[in-house]
Scaffold this motif. Structure first.
Motif, mmCIF file in Angstrom:
data_model
loop_
_atom_site.group_PDB
_atom_site.id
_atom_site.type_symbol
_atom_site.label_atom_id
_atom_site.label_comp_id
_atom_site.label_asym_id
_atom_site.label_seq_id
_atom_site.Cartn_x
_atom_site.Cartn_y
_atom_site.Cartn_z
ATOM 1 N N UNK A 1 -1.078 -0.056 -25.440
ATOM 2 C CA UNK A 1 -0.151 1.048 -25.710
ATOM 3 C C UNK A 1 -0.704 1.964 -26.799
ATOM 4 N N UNK B 1 12.004 -4.289 -27.319
ATOM 5 C CA UNK B 1 11.415 -5.430 -28.033
ATOM 6 C C UNK B 1 12.073 -5.658 -29.391
ATOM 7 N N UNK C 1 9.933 1.004 -25.326
ATOM 8 C CA UNK C 1 9.242 -0.218 -25.779
ATOM 9 C C UNK C 1 9.831 -0.698 -27.108
ATOM 10 N N UNK D 1 7.550 7.255 -24.798
ATOM 11 C CA UNK D 1 7.831 5.955 -24.176
ATOM 12 C C UNK D 1 8.051 4.874 -25.228
ATOM 13 N N UNK D 2 7.611 5.150 -26.467
ATOM 14 C CA UNK D 2 7.869 4.162 -27.525
ATOM 15 C C UNK D 2 9.367 3.974 -27.751
ATOM 16 N N UNK D 3 10.193 4.938 -27.380
ATOM 17 C CA UNK D 3 11.640 4.755 -27.529
ATOM 18 C C UNK D 3 12.122 3.594 -26.666
#
Lengths: 459, 141
Positions: free
Chosen positions: B28, A269, A265, A261-263
């Motif tokens: 996160x 941003x 976020x 999911x960092x792809x």
């Protein structure tokens, strides 16, 4: 100058420029090794040259930031520095520790250096940019804390302005996030995850606060625009910086084993990260256009405007170029990254420190501005270094695009080294641009020694 | 920037915005830690791998190579060198350095023992088995 303790900034600026020269010399050595692989081998292997190049950059920028703080804070706080003696003592400690570290890199095999300096007690070495031996890392913490104590005490006893507050937050953040350099878990994914808490949260986080404060300070001085207006801009810019930049850290988490999911976020941003830089450019030009006085130091104004433009190009545009995950999948760890790194560091941090030095150094030497002759040479150095850096970036970008194509996109991908041979032409052009940069740097230093008509400093 | 929008409003938005997004970042991070064990190959973090990581660090390999795309861009990516070359090639390569080929990039000789070479290879094997979302795009790294 208004407060006599501001004078402690001077040795910091001199040391910063001296180390800058060292950094560029090692950059030229590495640029040469890119095309003539065995250049200076085995005396200076590439990894050693690179450590010296990047560590000198960090150290001289820190000298620049500290010098800037010593110069700015008494004036902002309208009081003398809490302890000028401490500032001078820290200067020598930091300089000697820095010199010893660089000599260690150059003359002691790295594994031996690690053994000698207690890396077995707490292994922190051998990670990019954090190569410093344990005693150096501890020294950085001690110097940073003593420096912050000095600056904070000065602010507390005097006037509190937005500029000094933002500068303090930036500098405290710098010290706090450096503590993550002591955390080196065996788990490589966690190691990398928190390594970025130093590296990203420095250069795309708290350092931008320092950058904003320095730029705002110089703009107030050279334009005479109302402090309320400039400080409001400053808050808006750093809000945009941290709102986008903190979660923007995620653009480093795509391919190191962190959740995917960092792809999302990271892409969303960090795609917004150019906005604060754009705001900074608009800010600089807007303030200069609305100026209420003609400051005699034209060179400082040029550096300030240049910072706005080049930081936006290097950090903003070249950052955006490869920040989206589907693009970064192909460009990650290629010469595109190197291109971005060079222009971003130059445009944002090198230039803002040179802006402040350009403004402050004449005052420290007892005049409002240098002679016209000296300023002309300084402006030549500005253009030579800046244009050379633009070309370094363009050539590395060209090399990077070809590299990505040949090695990662083509139907029959080439090996890394075969690809490097194919793009050697661009590395040659980069090296020549580097030589021009070095000439610009020499001219910059020459400009300090040119005499001529000067005006005396006004209080 | 009209007169309605004051400096103290800008300041409050700065503090509020920063704290809010930093907390989101921490949340996160907390969640990432829960996900790590599924991806980070930590079940294979043997003493041999840990020793290998230290060898990797104390020879400053990252000063020339990239590992999972991070490091210097002077020498090949090593996050997937294990599947690309295999253990025997890696060890033979390390022992054969520097090549001394004129004009070519040179890698120093690190004089690693057989045990140390095995540890380094174990570290590179462990690294190659981290789930990197299919990066790099192909075996050339």
């Amino acid at each position: 100058m208004q407060y006599k303790t501001q004078a402690v900034a001077k040795p910091y600026f001199v040391a910063a420029i001296g180390l800058f020269v060292g950094q560029i010399i090692f950059g030229l050595i590495m640029g040469m090794q890119y095309v003539v692989g065995d250049f200076l081998f085995p005396e200076i292997p590439f990894n050693v040259a690179r450590m010296v190049h990047t560590n000198l950059l960090i150290v001289w920028l820190l000298f620049g930031f500290m010098g800037a703080a010593y110069y700015m804070v008494p004036e902002e706080s309208e009081t003398e520095l809490y302890s000028p003696k401490l500032a001078i003592a820290l200067f020598w400690i930091f300089l000697l520790a820095g010199a010893a570290t660089v000599l260690g890199y150059l003359f002691v095999p790295y594994a031996t250096l690690a053994e000698m300096t207690g890396n077995d007690l707490l292994a922190t070495m051998g990670r990019e940019f954090l190569e410093q031996p344990l005693p150096t890392k501890l020294g950085i913490v001690v110097v940073a804390l003593a420096f912050l104590f000095n600056i904070t005490m000065t602010v507390l006893k005097g006037r509190k302005t937005a500029i000094s507050t933002v500068l303090l937050i930036g500098l405290w953040g710098l010290a706090i996030f450096f503590l993550f350099s002591f955390y080196n878990p065996h788990n490589l994914v966690k190691d990398k995850y928190y390594w970025w808490w130093v590296v990203h949260l420095w250069v795309e986080g708290v350092w931008e606060l320092i950058l904003g404060a320095l730029l705002a300070f110089v703009l107030i001085k050279v334009t005479g625009v109302d402090r309320e207006v400039i400080e409001k801009w400053l808050y808006v810019i750093i809000t945009l910086t941290l709102v986008t930049g903190i979660i923007g850290t995620g653009h480093h988490y795509y391919w190191i084993g962190a959740p995917e999911y960092w792809q999302w976020w990271g892409s969303i941003f960090s795609a917004l990260e150019p906005i604060p830089f754009f705001a900074m450019t608009v800010f600089a030009f807007n303030m200069v256009n609305r100026r209420r006085r003609e400051h005699p130091n034209k060179a400082a104004v040029l550096w300030a405007l240049g910072t706005g433009v080049m930081a936006f190009l290097g950090a903003g545009v070249w950052g955006f170029l490869h920040t989206l995950a589907p693009v970064n999948y192909y460009t990650h760890g290629s010469q595109i990254t190197a291109a971005h790194g060079h222009m971003a560091f130059y445009g944002a941090y090198v230039m803002v420190v040179l802006t402040l030095i350009s403004y402050a150094m004449p005052v420290l030497r007892g005049r409002a501005a240098n002679s016209n002759k000296a300023q002309v040479v300084e402006m030549w150095s500005f253009w030579l270094m800046t244009i050379a850096m633009v070309f370094i970036t363009l050539f590395l970008t060209a090399a990077g695009i070809l590299q990505v194509w040949l090695q990662r996109v083509a139907e029959v991908p080439m090996s890394f080294m075969a690809t490097q041979d194919q793009v050697a032409l661009f590395y040659w052009m980069r090296e020549w641009s580097g030589v021009v940069f070095f000439i610009g740097l020499v001219l910059y230093i020459v400009s300090f020694f040119i005499k001529g008509e000067t005006r005396t400093a006004t209080r | 920037m009209s007169g309605v929008f004051t400096k103290s409003m800008a300041r409050n938005i700065f503090y509020g915005g920063t704290v809010f997004f930093f907390l989101v970042f921490l949340a996160l991070t907390f969640d990432s830690h829960r996900e790590f064990p599924k991806r980070d190959n930590s079940q294979n973090l043997t003493p041999e791998v840990i020793a290998g990581k230290k060898i990797w660090e104390t020879r400053n390999c990252i000063g020339c190579h990239t590992l999972l795309g991070e490091g210097a861009y002077f020498a090949p990516e090593l996050g997937n060198v294990y599947p690309r070359r295999g253990p025997d090639f890696i060890k033979a390569w390390m022992q054969a350095q520097p090549t001394g080929a004129p004009g070519r990039r040179q890698m120093p000789q690190f004089h690693l023992s057989d045990t140390e070479l095995d540890q380094l290879v174990a570290f590179l094997k462990y690294t190659s088995e981290i789930n990197t979302a299919n990066w790099p795009p192909n075996i050339e790294g």
